[in-house]
Design a protein around this motif. Structure first.
Motif, short mmCIF file in Angstrom:
data_model
loop_
_atom_site.label_atom_id
_atom_site.label_comp_id
_atom_site.label_asym_id
_atom_site.label_seq_id
_atom_site.Cartn_x
_atom_site.Cartn_y
_atom_site.Cartn_z
N GLU A 1 4.97 -1.65 5.14
CA GLU A 1 3.53 -1.68 5.37
C GLU A 1 3.24 -2.27 6.75
O GLU A 1 3.89 -3.22 7.19
CB GLU A 1 2.87 -2.54 4.28
CG GLU A 1 1.37 -2.64 4.36
CD GLU A 1 0.83 -3.51 3.24
OE1 GLU A 1 0.74 -3.02 2.08
OE2 GLU A 1 0.52 -4.69 3.49
N GLU B 1 0.84 -1.19 0.00
CA GLU B 1 0.00 0.00 0.00
C GLU B 1 0.88 1.25 0.00
O GLU B 1 1.91 1.31 0.67
CB GLU B 1 -0.91 0.01 1.24
CG GLU B 1 -1.80 -1.21 1.36
CD GLU B 1 -2.74 -1.37 0.19
OE1 GLU B 1 -3.14 -0.33 -0.38
OE2 GLU B 1 -3.05 -2.50 -0.17
N LEU C 1 -6.21 7.55 3.33
CA LEU C 1 -6.21 8.14 4.67
C LEU C 1 -5.52 9.50 4.70
O LEU C 1 -5.36 10.08 5.78
CB LEU C 1 -5.50 7.20 5.65
CG LEU C 1 -6.06 5.76 5.67
CD1 LEU C 1 -5.23 4.90 6.61
CD2 LEU C 1 -7.51 5.77 6.10
N THR D 1 -2.18 5.35 2.49
CA THR D 1 -3.33 4.59 2.01
C THR D 1 -3.36 3.24 2.72
O THR D 1 -2.38 2.82 3.35
CB THR D 1 -3.29 4.36 0.49
OG1 THR D 1 -2.18 3.52 0.17
CG2 THR D 1 -3.16 5.68 -0.25
N GLY D 2 -4.48 2.55 2.63
CA GLY D 2 -4.61 1.27 3.30
C GLY D 2 -5.61 0.38 2.60
O GLY D 2 -6.21 0.73 1.59
N ASP E 1 -4.30 -3.37 6.35
CA ASP E 1 -2.96 -3.02 5.89
C ASP E 1 -2.88 -1.50 5.73
O ASP E 1 -3.80 -0.87 5.18
CB ASP E 1 -2.63 -3.68 4.54
CG ASP E 1 -2.65 -5.20 4.65
OD1 ASP E 1 -2.14 -5.72 5.65
OD2 ASP E 1 -3.17 -5.86 3.74
N LEU E 2 -1.76 -0.93 6.18
CA LEU E 2 -1.57 0.52 6.12
C LEU E 2 -0.18 0.81 5.59
O LEU E 2 0.82 0.34 6.15
CB LEU E 2 -1.75 1.14 7.50
CG LEU E 2 -1.48 2.65 7.62
CD1 LEU E 2 -2.48 3.44 6.77
CD2 LEU E 2 -1.55 3.08 9.08
#
Length: 245
Positions: free
Chosen positions: A73, A36, A244, A40-41, A65-66
């Motif tokens: 990640e 990612e 995000l 973002t995630g 997941d981020l």
């Protein structure tokens, strides 16, 4: 048939440990090396059912997941459900908080090869367990225009289990395959062998996925093999990309 034999051989070579103790129930273990982007995630939720000598329900199997850096990640993985009739709803696996590092990302005109490492603490969530464990996976992926494959091999040490009187270990080997059927549809298959006290055992899964934009839906069937026992199951799931920033 040739693909199935190849999957069995790869996982058999990856994990050659004897099964021990009572299995925990079927689980979903999809792996990928799609990192990612920072900020973002992706959140993935799956639900499953298997009549393992009585109802076994897993809802949800949650993965988050981020993206932290371009090659780093953060992941969170846990599962809750109904282990068997008469038992209360609760965690059916420990919670795994992990970091995934993309170590190699080699691309050519026709293919891409990636190597990564995923590791982190396993946090006590199941009944009669306490403390912190640790798990690590080595990941190798290959992607071409119409398919991709990923091999994962690793091991872990769970939090202390009061019923066993010790920390259970688990060795894991898996092969994930995806066949792309155009821009939106794909077939997905997985063979997983997880061995150790309380580990799920040998699992085969086959399903279909449909993707539009940042959303992916999937459904399929799975079979758990432990010794001479066989338990079929089904699963459905949804994955959603998140921005995000």
């Amino acid at each position: 048939m040739k693909v199935r034999i190849l999957l069995l051989v790869l996982v058999g070579l990856a994990v050659a440990f004897p099964a021990e103790a009572k299995h925990r129930g079927f689980r979903f273990f999809p792996q990928d090396l799609d990192m990612e982007r920072p900020g973002t995630g992706e959140v993935s939720v799956r639900a499953g059912y298997s009549p393992r000598g009585g109802p076994y329900v897993a809802v949800p199997d949650l993965e988050l997941d981020l993206g932290l850096l371009r090659r780093l990640e953060l992941g969170l993985d846990g599962q809750w459900g109904l282990p068997s009739p008469g038992e209360p709803w609760g965690a059916t696996d420990q919670v795994w908080l992990s970091l995934k590092h993309l170590l190699v990302d080699h691309r050519t005109e026709h293919a891409a090869i990636a190597v990564g490492l995923q590791h982190g603490p396993r946090l006590a969530a199941m009944p009669l367990t306490q403390g912190i464990g640790y798990q690590a996976l080595a990941l190798v992926g290959v992607r071409r225009a119409d398919w991709q494959a990923l091999v994962a091999v690793g091991a872990g040490l769970d939090p202390h289990d009061d019923a066993l009187g010790r920390r259970p270990w688990m060795a894991v080997g898996s092969v994930d395959l995806d066949w792309f059927l155009g821009d939106t549809w794909s077939l997905e298959a997985q063979v997983l062998d997880a061995r150790g006290p309380g580990a799920p055992g040998w699992t085969e899964s086959l399903g279909v996925a449909w993707q539009t934009g940042d959303t992916q839906l999937r459904a399929g069937a799975t079979t758990l093999l432990v010794g001479d026992q066989q338990a079929p199951g089904v699963y459905v799931g949804i994955s959603q990309k998140l921005n995000l920033r």
